[in-house]
Design an enzyme around this catalytic site. Structure first.
Site, PDB file in Angstrom:
ATOM      1  N   ASP A 229      63.966  60.649  26.817  1.00  0.00           N
ATOM      2  CA  ASP A 229      62.579  61.066  26.620  1.00  0.00           C
ATOM      3  C   ASP A 229      62.518  62.541  26.259  1.00  0.00           C
ATOM      4  O   ASP A 229      63.337  63.350  26.708  1.00  0.00           O
ATOM      5  CB  ASP A 229      61.765  60.813  27.892  1.00  0.00           C
ATOM      6  CG  ASP A 229      61.665  59.331  28.225  1.00  0.00           C
ATOM      7  OD1 ASP A 229      61.780  58.513  27.289  1.00  0.00           O
ATOM      8  OD2 ASP A 229      61.487  58.992  29.408  1.00  0.00           O
TER       9      ASP A 229
ATOM     10  N   ASP B  14      67.254  55.773  28.815  1.00  0.00           N
ATOM     11  CA  ASP B  14      66.271  56.265  27.852  1.00  0.00           C
ATOM     12  C   ASP B  14      66.451  57.763  27.660  1.00  0.00           C
ATOM     13  O   ASP B  14      66.912  58.469  28.566  1.00  0.00           O
ATOM     14  CB  ASP B  14      64.837  55.989  28.335  1.00  0.00           C
ATOM     15  CG  ASP B  14      64.579  54.512  28.554  1.00  0.00           C
ATOM     16  OD1 ASP B  14      64.719  53.746  27.595  1.00  0.00           O
ATOM     17  OD2 ASP B  14      64.248  54.142  29.692  1.00  0.00           O
TER      18      ASP B  14
ATOM     19  N   ASP C 239      56.941  63.643  38.488  1.00  0.00           N
ATOM     20  CA  ASP C 239      56.830  63.003  39.806  1.00  0.00           C
ATOM     21  C   ASP C 239      57.848  63.532  40.807  1.00  0.00           C
ATOM     22  O   ASP C 239      57.483  64.207  41.768  1.00  0.00           O
ATOM     23  CB  ASP C 239      56.902  61.473  39.678  1.00  0.00           C
ATOM     24  CG  ASP C 239      58.100  60.990  38.865  1.00  0.00           C
ATOM     25  OD1 ASP C 239      58.984  61.812  38.534  1.00  0.00           O
ATOM     26  OD2 ASP C 239      58.165  59.781  38.577  1.00  0.00           O
TER      27      ASP C 239
END
Length: 470
Positions: A79, A77, A166
């Site tokens: 992002d 992906d 995170d």
């Protein structure tokens, strides 16, 4: 893998100095000091980055895509993060853009089948001091009584956004304006060391979002990294928080875990940290009773097959994974129903319903997949009945191939009694339509030869009559 990663990572930090972990002053790696080029970035992602830039906003490629490009891996992906708020993003891309999410407000920008996820910079703050959520508002941040983050729509700057990421290795920013890489958290140093490290206090971050525990497992397995000591310690103690995660989200996370191409390593790590029981409690119970027996061998072989298919670019079906994980619990439940007096067919259906319904309390299973799981299981008991026209009907069943592969899986881990059956179906598929008919008729002929003769009627036996007058 680790040797390659550390060799590549050392190139990025060489000559750049070593910033301490979580330094407020970011390390900026200029274009001539890293290996990411625009040619490696998905065209749709570039269109979004440049579209936001032309509209006067900041825009960065962020997270796993930057990490993977640095490591020479292909990102799944792309992002993007920006200082534009969701409504402003929608104003830039109009019909292409769709706003989603309540807990985290996001924009999805569509380019045909490609979807680029765009987030607004998150604001900073101490989750432990946040108010408990009572009502829904679009621009707010709150935790519930257990410390889980239930809303995070406070927007801020890139200097604040970094603290909402995170893991350090997922917190790198690629700046489209000058093609530099920005590292606030010591991510490059952690990549060089080959370690996963949470940003902030691990216990607080896990309470905010318990899914971070299984994300730590997935990234560590995918990258071949170790989990840093402080990040690792709560994994042994806080797994119970996964019970509070919605079962729909857990289903998506399970697919990411076991369709990552490193499913066997993921499985072993989940069991090591005691997290597997919260994903597949029935399977965990079976494995605990028979650690080295057939159930574990079946699961491992299924994961091995899944890894091989993914690594070779083939598709995978979630139903096959769940069918393998839950096969032994279903068989045990079926035996219980048989002991209760149910027919073989009714016992199978009842056991399948029991096991799937119990699994859904941990991870949801969409109906299209639960139906396929039942069909794969049912066909295991129908494949032996292949004489005559039955073979063709089974072969035309939409779930035949999955059921055949599942039969092969069972044979591969020791069910030798089904080896002849598996070989027969293997040969059947190689034949043309005419030869298939003859091949299946041979089974019927053999069955007649081995069938016990029916007892003949005694011609001298007096026939009973329902008419008492006779």
């Amino acid at each position: 893998m680790q040797r390659l990663i550390r060799k590549v990572a050392s190139f990025f930090v060489k000559g750049q100095g070593q910033s301490p972990i979580f330094n407020s002053e970011p390390k900026v790696v200029p274009r001539n000091k890293h290996n990411i080029s625009r040619g490696q970035i998905d065209k749709a992602a570039l269109d979004v980055l440049y579209g936001l830039k032309r509209a006067g906003y900041e825009a960065y490629l962020v997270g796993g895509a930057v990490r993977d490009l640095l490591l020479g891996l292909e990102p799944k992906d792309f992002d993007i993060v920006t200082n534009a708020e969701p409504e402003q993003i929608k104003a830039v891309f109009r019909q292409r853009c769709r706003l989603i999410g309540r807990r985290f407000r996001l924009a999805h920008v569509h380019f045909g089948r490609s979807v680029i996820e765009v987030a607004t910079f998150r604001g900073a703050g101490d989750a432990a001091k946040l108010p408990v959520a009572r009502k829904k508002t679009s621009h707010s941040r709150a935790v519930d009584a257990s410390g889980r983050l239930v809303r995070d729509n406070v927007y801020g700057s890139i200097d604040e956004d970094i603290w909402r990421r995170d893991f350090t290795v997922n917190s790198l920013y690629y700046n489209i304006r000058d093609f530099s890489i920005i590292d606030y958290s010591g991510a490059l140093e952690d990549i060089k060391k080959g370690q996963m490290r949470l940003i902030g206090d691990p216990e607080t971050r896990y309470r905010e979002d318990p899914v971070r525990m299984i994300r730590a497992i997935r990234f560590a397995a995918k990258l071949g990294f170790d989990i840093e000591a402080k990040t690792k310690k709560p994994l042994y103690e806080m797994g119970h928080l996964l019970k509070d995660v919605s079962n729909a989200r857990m289903f998506e996370e399970v697919l990411k875990l076991f369709h990552s191409g490193v499913a066997i390593d993921v499985f072993e790590k989940l069991r090591h940290f005691g997290l597997f029981t919260y994903l597949f409690p029935q399977t965990h119970h079976v494995l605990s009773e028979e650690e080295q027996g057939f159930p574990r061998m079946l699961v491992v072989e299924a994961l091995k097959s899944t890894d091989e298919r993914i690594q070779s670019g083939k598709g995978v079906n979630p139903s096959f994974l769940f069918a393998a994980m839950l096969w032994e619990p279903m068989l045990q439940r079926r035996e219980q129903h048989l002991a209760e007096g149910l027919t073989h067919q009714d016992a199978l259906y009842a056991a399948a319903n029991d096991v799937i319904e119990q699994q859904i309390s941990s991870t949801s299973i969409p109906k299209r997949f639960s139906t396929q799981i039942r069909e794969i299981w049912s066909l295991q008991f129908r494949l032996p009945r292949r004489a005559g026209a039955r073979a063709q009907r089974l072969f035309e069943h939409p779930r035949f191939r999955a059921a055949y592969d599942f039969l092969g899986l069972r044979v591969a881990v020791g069910e030798s009694s089904d080896q002849e059956l598996f070989d027969w179906w293997t040969e059947y598929q190689k034949k043309d339509a005419i030869d298939q008919v003859a091949f299946a008729n041979d089974v019927r002929s053999e069955a007649k030869k081995t069938r016990k003769p029916r007892r003949g009627r005694n011609p001298y036996r007096k026939r009973s009559s329902s008419n008492p007058a006779e």
